[in-house]
Design a protein around this motif. Sequence first.
Motif, PDB file in Angstrom:
ATOM      1  N   MET A  61       0.823  -1.208   0.000  1.00  8.87           N
ATOM      2  CA  MET A  61       0.000   0.000   0.000  1.00  8.87           C
ATOM      3  C   MET A  61       0.858   1.259   0.000  1.00  8.87           C
ATOM      4  N   LEU A  62       2.046   1.177   0.610  1.00 12.31           N
ATOM      5  CA  LEU A  62       2.938   2.330   0.635  1.00 12.31           C
ATOM      6  C   LEU A  62       3.385   2.711  -0.775  1.00 12.31           C
ATOM      7  N   VAL A  63       3.426   1.739  -1.662  1.00  7.14           N
ATOM      8  CA  VAL A  63       3.846   1.987  -3.046  1.00  7.14           C
ATOM      9  C   VAL A  63       2.664   2.425  -3.902  1.00  7.14           C
ATOM     10  N   PHE A  64       1.537   1.735  -3.772  1.00  7.96           N
ATOM     11  CA  PHE A  64       0.400   1.963  -4.671  1.00  7.96           C
ATOM     12  C   PHE A  64      -0.579   3.024  -4.176  1.00  7.96           C
ATOM     13  N   ASP A  65      -0.604   3.278  -2.877  1.00  4.50           N
ATOM     14  CA  ASP A  65      -1.538   4.269  -2.337  1.00  4.50           C
ATOM     15  C   ASP A  65      -0.866   5.003  -1.171  1.00  4.50           C
ATOM     16  N   PRO A  66       0.258   5.710  -1.446  1.00  3.02           N
ATOM     17  CA  PRO A  66       1.037   6.293  -0.346  1.00  3.02           C
ATOM     18  C   PRO A  66       0.311   7.386   0.425  1.00  3.02           C
ATOM     19  N   ILE A  67      -0.469   8.222  -0.272  1.00  2.25           N
ATOM     20  CA  ILE A  67      -1.112   9.353   0.409  1.00  2.25           C
ATOM     21  C   ILE A  67      -2.109   8.864   1.446  1.00  2.25           C
ATOM     22  N   ARG A  68      -3.016   7.965   1.021  1.00  2.00           N
ATOM     23  CA  ARG A  68      -4.036   7.472   1.949  1.00  2.00           C
ATOM     24  C   ARG A  68      -3.406   6.620   3.043  1.00  2.00           C
ATOM     25  N   GLN A  71      -2.066   8.913   5.552  1.00  2.00           N
ATOM     26  CA  GLN A  71      -3.159   9.531   6.301  1.00  2.00           C
ATOM     27  C   GLN A  71      -3.723   8.577   7.346  1.00  2.00           C
ATOM     28  N   HIS A  72      -3.707   7.263   7.016  1.00  2.00           N
ATOM     29  CA  HIS A  72      -4.226   6.238   7.928  1.00  2.00           C
ATOM     30  C   HIS A  72      -3.161   5.151   8.097  1.00  2.00           C
ATOM     31  N   PRO A  73      -2.083   5.436   8.839  1.00  2.68           N
ATOM     32  CA  PRO A  73      -0.963   4.482   8.953  1.00  2.68           C
ATOM     33  C   PRO A  73      -1.342   3.136   9.541  1.00  2.68           C
ATOM     34  N   THR A  74      -2.425   3.086  10.319  1.00  2.00           N
ATOM     35  CA  THR A  74      -2.820   1.799  10.891  1.00  2.00           C
ATOM     36  C   THR A  74      -3.336   0.835   9.830  1.00  2.00           C
ATOM     37  N   SER A  75      -3.583   1.346   8.611  1.00  5.91           N
ATOM     38  CA  SER A  75      -4.002   0.458   7.530  1.00  5.91           C
ATOM     39  C   SER A  75      -2.920  -0.568   7.207  1.00  5.91           C
ATOM     40  N   THR A 248     -27.031  -4.745  -5.649  1.00  5.14           N
ATOM     41  CA  THR A 248     -26.005  -5.443  -4.880  1.00  5.14           C
ATOM     42  C   THR A 248     -25.796  -4.684  -3.576  1.00  5.14           C
ATOM     43  N   VAL A 249     -25.766  -5.411  -2.466  1.00  2.00           N
ATOM     44  CA  VAL A 249     -25.663  -4.784  -1.148  1.00  2.00           C
ATOM     45  C   VAL A 249     -24.359  -5.198  -0.476  1.00  2.00           C
ATOM     46  N   LEU A 250     -23.605  -4.209  -0.003  1.00  3.08           N
ATOM     47  CA  LEU A 250     -22.477  -4.466   0.881  1.00  3.08           C
ATOM     48  C   LEU A 250     -22.966  -4.179   2.294  1.00  3.08           C
ATOM     49  N   LEU A 251     -23.245  -5.248   3.033  1.00  4.50           N
ATOM     50  CA  LEU A 251     -23.796  -5.137   4.380  1.00  4.50           C
ATOM     51  C   LEU A 251     -22.642  -5.182   5.373  1.00  4.50           C
ATOM     52  N   ASN A 252     -22.330  -4.034   5.943  1.00  4.39           N
ATOM     53  CA  ASN A 252     -21.136  -3.885   6.781  1.00  4.39           C
ATOM     54  C   ASN A 252     -21.512  -3.692   8.243  1.00  4.39           C
ATOM     55  N   PHE A 253     -20.972  -4.540   9.113  1.00  2.18           N
ATOM     56  CA  PHE A 253     -21.178  -4.404  10.557  1.00  2.18           C
ATOM     57  C   PHE A 253     -19.929  -3.757  11.155  1.00  2.18           C
ATOM     58  N   TRP A 254     -20.112  -2.666  11.916  1.00  6.82           N
ATOM     59  CA  TRP A 254     -18.972  -1.900  12.385  1.00  6.82           C
ATOM     60  C   TRP A 254     -19.270  -1.262  13.743  1.00  6.82           C
ATOM     61  N   ALA A 255     -18.204  -0.736  14.376  1.00  2.00           N
ATOM     62  CA  ALA A 255     -18.336   0.005  15.627  1.00  2.00           C
ATOM     63  C   ALA A 255     -17.343   1.166  15.595  1.00  2.00           C
ATOM     64  N   SER A 256     -17.670   2.256  16.249  1.00  4.30           N
ATOM     65  CA  SER A 256     -16.847   3.464  16.181  1.00  4.30           C
ATOM     66  C   SER A 256     -15.518   3.311  16.918  1.00  4.30           C
ATOM     67  N   TRP A 257     -15.440   2.382  17.887  1.00  2.00           N
ATOM     68  CA  TRP A 257     -14.207   2.194  18.662  1.00  2.00           C
ATOM     69  C   TRP A 257     -13.283   1.145  18.048  1.00  2.00           C
ATOM     70  N   CYS A 258     -13.724   0.502  16.989  1.00  2.00           N
ATOM     71  CA  CYS A 258     -13.001  -0.619  16.386  1.00  2.00           C
ATOM     72  C   CYS A 258     -11.900  -0.089  15.455  1.00  2.00           C
ATOM     73  N   PRO A 259     -10.609  -0.345  15.759  1.00  2.00           N
ATOM     74  CA  PRO A 259      -9.506   0.183  14.924  1.00  2.00           C
ATOM     75  C   PRO A 259      -9.589  -0.205  13.454  1.00  2.00           C
ATOM     76  N   PRO A 260      -9.814  -1.491  13.103  1.00  2.00           N
ATOM     77  CA  PRO A 260      -9.908  -1.799  11.664  1.00  2.00           C
ATOM     78  C   PRO A 260     -11.128  -1.176  11.002  1.00  2.00           C
ATOM     79  N   CYS A 261     -12.207  -0.923  11.774  1.00  2.00           N
ATOM     80  CA  CYS A 261     -13.374  -0.231  11.206  1.00  2.00           C
ATOM     81  C   CYS A 261     -12.992   1.197  10.825  1.00  2.00           C
ATOM     82  N   LYS A 262     -12.174   1.833  11.654  1.00  2.00           N
ATOM     83  CA  LYS A 262     -11.723   3.193  11.368  1.00  2.00           C
ATOM     84  C   LYS A 262     -10.875   3.227  10.106  1.00  2.00           C
TER      85      LYS A 262
END
Length: 361
Positions: A61-68, A71-75, A248-262
């Motif tokens: 990701m550092l090569v193909f999408d460095p800006i984002r 911005q989100h290093p935990t990715s 087509t539906v992308l049904l996503n379950f998430w929480a605001s405190w969840c690091p990978p959700c962020k």
Amino acid sequence: MSIIPIGPLMIRADIVIFLICAAAGFVALRIRLRQIPQREWILDTYLSVIIIGFLSWKFGMLVFDPIRTLQHPTSLIYMTGGVRGIWLGVVLAIVYAALRWSRKRGESGLLLKSALLSAFASGTAGYLFQWLWADGASVTPSLFYALLFGVLLTVSWLRFQAPLPQFLTLGLGKNRAVLVVMAALFAWVIYDFTSNTASEREAAAPPHQEGSQEIVAEGLKPGLRAPDFTLTDSEGREIKLSDYRGQTVLLNFWASWCPPCKVEMPYMQDFYEKHQEEDVIILAVNMTHLEKSMSEVQSFVEKNGITFPVLYDQHGENTGRYEVVAYPTTYVISPGGIVSERFQGAIDEDIMARAYRKASD
């Protein structure tokens, strides 16, 4: 199968499969090269190639999408470089192996045989693992490929000491080897034609009419009908999953405190902005029963500029119904309401786009 539970830990399945394949190839080489003087040099080359490939894939990701990514290093923790990262890893690993080979060109035959042996061992272990863990339609192909790689591993193991031409033809001789390859290709053409014909017949079949008896069982595995539900949005409006039948539906379950959700949510918003004019919708189901307060959820939605529907599972009934044990979890549902895929853990925009196209076909 995108997350594998190991005790209390949730580990990405693709990383587990990569490590299993790498370990199988290493063990096979270590045992088979036991009495060969070049053993340590080959094992060192193998480990270096694996490390280069893994790091290139994991942090691509550092090569193909460095800006984002910046911005989100935990990715970097929760995501990988995807298909492009795999190709980057393959290219860099091949370049490294070629540089090593240039110093010992006299060992070309041994290096090639070792590479094939490790590949057969890795393929056997990887597909066997997928067969043991997979569900749905992927079971039969995984078993077939596990058996195929197992046969190749056994033959190459037994003929490892043979001259390179005999090793490459698996002891069949050039003419017989060509016939075997042609027969395999012919069998594959027949299988592919039969599969495509069956798919075309299924696609041409008249659609199931509403009001008639349901012919698809309800469930969460691919090929089953996704359970319907009703939840409310931020304005208190009731929204049903079945309201989006035909999309087509992308049904996503998430929480605001969840690091990978962020990490994942900005990718979802980008995907939605690019595809919102098409027949695809994202339904973001907040696991409200696990949140500290609604204000934190609303703050998260505003901060990420979410414009697709956000629903609130106040009591966790639908979180339980959809067996959400890893956060986030995304179900991809076809326009006919059939589960196409399930992803446990954060996914990027490329994965969303591929899943959307697959479910829409």
